[in-house]
Scaffold this motif. Sequence first.
Motif, mmCIF file in Angstrom:
data_model
loop_
_atom_site.group_PDB
_atom_site.id
_atom_site.type_symbol
_atom_site.label_atom_id
_atom_site.label_comp_id
_atom_site.label_asym_id
_atom_site.label_seq_id
_atom_site.Cartn_x
_atom_site.Cartn_y
_atom_site.Cartn_z
ATOM 1 N N GLY A 286 0.829 -1.191 0.000
ATOM 2 C CA GLY A 286 0.000 0.000 0.000
ATOM 3 C C GLY A 286 0.862 1.239 0.000
ATOM 4 N N SER A 287 0.245 2.375 -0.295
ATOM 5 C CA SER A 287 0.981 3.629 -0.373
ATOM 6 C C SER A 287 0.043 4.779 -0.050
ATOM 7 C CB SER A 287 1.579 3.804 -1.772
ATOM 8 O OG SER A 287 2.410 4.942 -1.843
ATOM 9 N N THR A 288 0.558 5.788 0.634
ATOM 10 C CA THR A 288 -0.271 6.926 1.015
ATOM 11 C C THR A 288 0.579 8.172 1.187
ATOM 12 O OG1 THR A 288 -1.929 7.723 2.588
ATOM 13 C CG2 THR A 288 -0.073 6.508 3.498
ATOM 14 N N GLU A 289 -0.055 9.329 1.092
ATOM 15 C CA GLU A 289 0.606 10.591 1.391
ATOM 16 C C GLU A 289 0.383 10.939 2.859
ATOM 17 O OE1 GLU A 289 -0.425 10.100 -1.816
ATOM 18 O OE2 GLU A 289 1.721 10.208 -2.195
ATOM 19 N N VAL A 290 1.359 11.619 3.443
ATOM 20 C CA VAL A 290 1.269 12.024 4.847
ATOM 21 C C VAL A 290 1.771 13.463 4.970
ATOM 22 C CG1 VAL A 290 1.585 9.674 5.725
ATOM 23 C CG2 VAL A 290 3.582 11.138 5.354
#
Length: 597
Positions: A286-290
């Motif tokens: 998975g991948s996400t912006e923070v």
Amino acid sequence: MHRGSWAVMLVVAFACGPGPDALPGPVGAGPSTSVQRRSTAQVPLVGGTVTLAGGGDFAVVSDAERDVLHVVNVRERRALGRLPLPEGSLPGPGAEDGRGNVRVVLRGTGQLVTVRVASATLARTESVCPEPRGVAWDPGQKAVLVACAGGELVTLPAEGSLSVRRFDGELRDVVVSGGRVRLSTFRSAELLTVEPSGTPQRTAPPEAELPSVAGAPTAFVPTVAWRTLATRSGQTVMVHQRSVRGDIDAIRTGLPPVAVPYYRNPCDSTVVRTAVTVFEGSALVGSTEVPGVVPIDAAVTPSGELLIASAGTEELVRLPLNRVQGFTPSGVCGIVNASRPAPTEAGAPGGPVGVPVGVAAVSDELVLVHSRAPNTLLFVERGRVTTSLALTPDLPATPGVELFHGSSGGIACASCHPEGQEDGHTWTFFGERRRTQALSGGLRATAPYHWQGDLSTLDALVSDTFVARMGGAPPPPEVVASLEAFLDGIAAPRPPTRDAPVDMARGRAAFVKAGCVGCHRGERLTLAVNADVGTGGAFQTPSLKGLAMRGPWMHDGCARTLAQRVNDPACGGDRHGDVSGLTASERDALVAYLGQL
């Protein structure tokens, strides 16, 4: 780091060719032992400064600005020893080996130093490669692994001689996860799974379609892998950036002319964003912006919470990794339960963590944070600082360093110029593609600035980028002067080592025969003038020092390899050196020569 109205972000437009560096060291089967001493008065921040040992009972803290290692008894919360290193060592990340020692990379001298933690003393120092960056202990091989900027992976077994494998890409970290060795590439943000022989498996974080301030979805591509680490469950976590691929000025459409118009949104920036990508083996989890700017270091707690030290926004960002499972970037910033601390917590912007450059998780309850300013090791328990251990007196004020790394409206100079170099990204302004230029190797001698060479001084460049383009207030002259001094002292990257020696004399002869010396000569291999080489206009002639580490090449990034630059007529052609007059073997010699400058 003190943020204010003058905290100018030079970003992509702040660019110029690099300048002098040490001459190439010996090349051949082994790593280079040629080093260059550099002043440590002002150095770019690189992170990874806290190494745990003895099950978390001890820590070794690297201080590149002072060329010092600190050994700390974590259980007793006291310093055991201060270990000075030769000037220019630039100590970086470390790893505990199988004998209870900590091995720390010395980026400035190309070495690995052994720290005997129990006695707080230095043991041996050994040469490994021109610029070591990451280090790990591989229990399976019973060996220390060192990842190097030039693509070298150096293996130092407990018994026997070191060995070197070379990979395409500028390596940053090495981790041992699930019994496999994995490498991260710094600017291209790829994960390489090392095979016993043959080509490594390459996996990249996904591109993303994210909302911009203008409202329309915008494509973002992975860039700059600041930190890659392994979890206890065998996953690999990469903290990296994503940069916009479309026209930056289109993002501004419909926005009022206020200061920093590009960058205001919940994820700090619409042109460069901080992201977290999790891998299981070489497969994407998975991948996400923070939130956060310049995510210089990270750590994972035993329970699986990711802690990100963001030097630009002076905070710790927390993200439970189990929430990233199966997630792909979407929505506003794509945040999956990532949190900034409340104003009363450690890690709050402007709060008690100072400027965090290193973080390590001793347990779920105790986290160590190394702050650059003030220079302290902080013991953070359940979100609050309970002990502040002073390491050494603070250095004199360095407003240029602070300006370079600090966030202004969600982006920092270091976002596009990580470690004082460049991000390898090609940007688009009003339909024109422009490659981020390097800042290293002697900035002052490369004026005038910009690809067009239309700004004669750094003050003019600041006025153009921050005041005119971004609508900010001019920084004081002393801040600009400090910034200029800091940038002028950043060394150009060293060339990588090669499996076989490079015939520099033959390559130089081809360089002269093609007419390259017409623009690329002198100490910095540039006349710092504009030239039309058949690429659509007259652009600044960049220095060729450290060229191998600055791909893709040309002002629009058209050359993905140095060979393409020499052989592809569409990327310069014969107006950019008479390469058609060279034989095939002379072209090969020229490419090899350029890669060792």
